[in-house]
Write a protein that holds these residues in place. Structure first.
Motif, PDB file in Angstrom:
ATOM      1  N   LYS A 105       0.779  -1.160  -0.218  1.00 44.28           N
ATOM      2  CA  LYS A 105      -0.062  -0.061  -0.104  1.00 44.28           C
ATOM      3  C   LYS A 105       0.907   1.260   0.171  1.00 44.28           C
ATOM      4  O   LYS A 105       0.548   2.203  -0.802  1.00 44.28           O
ATOM      5  CB  LYS A 105      -0.893   0.170   1.115  1.00 44.28           C
ATOM      6  N   GLU A 128       2.303   1.745  -3.518  1.00 49.33           N
ATOM      7  CA  GLU A 128       1.472   2.246  -4.116  1.00 49.33           C
ATOM      8  C   GLU A 128       1.228   3.804  -4.106  1.00 49.33           C
ATOM      9  O   GLU A 128       0.943   4.484  -4.978  1.00 49.33           O
ATOM     10  CB  GLU A 128       0.103   1.483  -4.092  1.00 49.33           C
ATOM     11  N   ARG A 172       2.039   6.469  -7.007  1.00 49.47           N
ATOM     12  CA  ARG A 172       0.985   7.592  -7.344  1.00 49.47           C
ATOM     13  C   ARG A 172       1.569   8.887  -7.106  1.00 49.47           C
ATOM     14  O   ARG A 172       1.380   9.800  -8.008  1.00 49.47           O
ATOM     15  CB  ARG A 172      -0.248   7.244  -6.591  1.00 49.47           C
TER      16      ARG A 172
END
Length: 72
Positions: free
Chosen positions: A13, A16, A20
């Motif tokens: 997580k 990610e 991003r």
């Protein structure tokens, strides 16, 4: 959070999120470099976790195959 306390899922997580942020192009250069380093550390952590899981699966499979360790 130290690596000893971090789960694979939390690391993924975080990775990610870092990707991003980097892809957004909104971070200043200095912050982008810090995020990139953090992301690479997370990649290495996740890779180690996956390697360990793969080894455990191989060992369990070998036990189930009668200890031969050879695929059928």
């Amino acid at each position: 959070m130290s690596e000893e306390q971090m789960s694979f899922e939390v690391a993924m997580k975080s990775l990610e999120d870092a990707v991003r942020q980097l892809e957004s192009g909104e971070l200043p250069l200095a912050e982008s470099i810090v995020r990139y380093k953090t992301a690479m550390d997370l990649v290495l952590f996740c890779r180690r976790q996956l390697d360990e899981a793969e080894l455990q699966i191989e060992q369990l499979s070998a036990k189930l195959d009668g200890g031969s360790g050879l695929p059928e």
